[in-house]
Design a protein around this motif. Structure first.
Motif, short mmCIF file in Angstrom:
data_model
loop_
_atom_site.label_atom_id
_atom_site.label_comp_id
_atom_site.label_asym_id
_atom_site.label_seq_id
_atom_site.Cartn_x
_atom_site.Cartn_y
_atom_site.Cartn_z
N ALA A 1 6.10 4.92 2.93
CA ALA A 1 5.05 3.91 3.19
C ALA A 1 4.71 3.86 4.67
O ALA A 1 3.54 3.76 5.07
CB ALA A 1 5.51 2.54 2.70
N ASN A 2 5.76 3.95 5.53
CA ASN A 2 5.52 3.93 6.96
C ASN A 2 4.78 5.18 7.42
O ASN A 2 3.96 5.14 8.33
CB ASN A 2 6.86 3.82 7.70
N CYS B 1 2.62 6.85 5.66
CA CYS B 1 1.21 6.67 5.26
C CYS B 1 0.47 5.82 6.28
O CYS B 1 -0.65 6.14 6.66
CB CYS B 1 1.14 6.04 3.88
N LEU B 2 1.10 4.73 6.71
CA LEU B 2 0.48 3.87 7.72
C LEU B 2 0.30 4.61 9.03
O LEU B 2 -0.75 4.50 9.68
CB LEU B 2 1.36 2.63 7.93
N LYS B 3 1.29 5.38 9.41
CA LYS B 3 1.23 6.15 10.65
C LYS B 3 0.07 7.14 10.63
O LYS B 3 -0.72 7.20 11.58
CB LYS B 3 2.56 6.87 10.85
N LEU C 1 -2.53 7.18 8.61
CA LEU C 1 -3.80 6.47 8.50
C LEU C 1 -4.26 6.00 9.87
O LEU C 1 -5.45 6.10 10.22
CB LEU C 1 -3.65 5.28 7.54
N PHE C 2 -3.34 5.50 10.66
CA PHE C 2 -3.65 5.05 12.02
C PHE C 2 -4.10 6.23 12.88
O PHE C 2 -5.05 6.11 13.67
CB PHE C 2 -2.41 4.39 12.62
N MET D 1 -2.59 -2.57 12.92
CA MET D 1 -1.85 -1.37 12.53
C MET D 1 -0.89 -0.93 13.63
O MET D 1 0.25 -0.53 13.36
CB MET D 1 -2.84 -0.25 12.20
N ASN E 1 2.10 -3.25 13.77
CA ASN E 1 2.96 -2.99 12.61
C ASN E 1 3.82 -1.75 12.83
O ASN E 1 5.03 -1.74 12.58
CB ASN E 1 2.09 -2.83 11.37
N ILE E 2 3.19 -0.67 13.30
CA ILE E 2 3.92 0.57 13.55
C ILE E 2 4.96 0.38 14.66
O ILE E 2 6.10 0.86 14.56
CB ILE E 2 2.95 1.71 13.91
N ARG F 1 7.99 -1.44 13.30
CA ARG F 1 8.79 -0.58 12.43
C ARG F 1 9.59 0.43 13.25
O ARG F 1 10.74 0.75 12.91
CB ARG F 1 7.88 0.15 11.43
#
Length: 261
Positions: free
Chosen positions: A4-5, A7-9, A11-12, A220, A223-224, A227
């Motif tokens: 999940a992390n 994917c966020l990374k 995407l950013f 974003m 959030n990153i 994490r």
């Protein structure tokens, strides 16, 4: 990072890569487009566009670097700079809305000038505006309609044009004559006000659109960053606990060691 992390990374990273590409395009347009020479004469416009593109590209590249290398300082710097830009865009959007009524009043003052017909004809010829007359159309030119009011052949027979019998100057033969022709049906007042409103709406949309995009980018990035910090604080502890010997090992060894004489 977990799936999940990751994917966020990514995407950013893609999000900022697109903004970096946009900034580079702005710089390229300012330097290499067909209007570059004209823009360079207007130093303010040229350098404003170039500087805006360079800033957008630099901040976006910083965000990509911070996310890809998992550098907290880069992501924090990115968040601060984008937050400042977001606030500036919000202020610009609100200011644009408040200035709209004032600028509309100045437009109306321009159309009340005595020499507005001559100025409009000059503007028509320079910018190829598809309009005729100030407020009531070609009738304002009496029977002598200028060439700037004449519809091109590709427009004739459409809603953009209307037929009229009027005397107009023919540049090739250098004399006035009566011809049935088609002129632009929209007045220049209506056209310019419509274009002005479209421009103001577009600017307002750009300001608020950039504000929303900036807010998403900051959320974003924060959030990153959180994490990454959480991952770095928990991993050493788990490694230490896995490598730590059992507490009873030392006592067990001492209990069964042979006594020395």
């Amino acid at each position: 990072m977990g799936s999940a992390n990751k994917c966020l990374k990514w995407l950013f990273i893609v999000f900022n890569a697109l903004f970096a590409l946009t900034g580079i395009v702005f710089v390229g347009l300012a330097h290499f487009s067909g209007i570059a020479a004209e823009m360079k004469n207007e130093v303010g416009n040229f350098w404003t566009l170039s500087l805006f593109g360079a800033i957008v590209a630099s901040i976006s590249i910083l965000g990509v670097y911070g996310a890809y290398k998992e550098k907290g300082w880069a992501l924090i710097t990115f968040s601060v700079l984008v937050s400042i830009g977001t606030v500036i865009c919000l202020i610009g959007g609100v200011q644009n809305i408040s200035d709209r009524a004032q600028l509309s009043g100045k437009f109306e003052e321009f159309f009340e000038r005595d020499d507005v017909d001559t100025l409009l004809q000059h503007i028509q010829e320079k910018f190829n505006l598809e309009c005729c007359g100030t407020r009531i159309g070609y009738q304002e030119w009496s029977s002598q309609i200028p060439e700037s009011c004449i519809c091109p052949t590709s427009y004739q027979g459409t809603e953009k044009c209307q037929k009229t019998n009027a005397r107009r100057f023919t540049g090739s033969s250098r004399y006035w004559g009566f011809y049935q022709t088609e002129v632009y049906s929209e007045t220049c007042h209506s056209l310019i006000v419509r274009l002005f409103n479209m421009m103001m709406d577009a600017m307002t949309g750009i300001f608020f659109g950039l504000s929303i995009a900036g807010l998403i980018g900051v959320i974003m990035a924060i959030n990153i960053t959180c994490r990454i910090k959480k991952q770095r604080t928990t991993m050493p502890v788990s490694i230490y606990e896995c490598s730590k010997p059992p507490a009873y090992e030392e006592l067990y060894t001492m209990k069964f060691m042979p006594e020395q004489a």
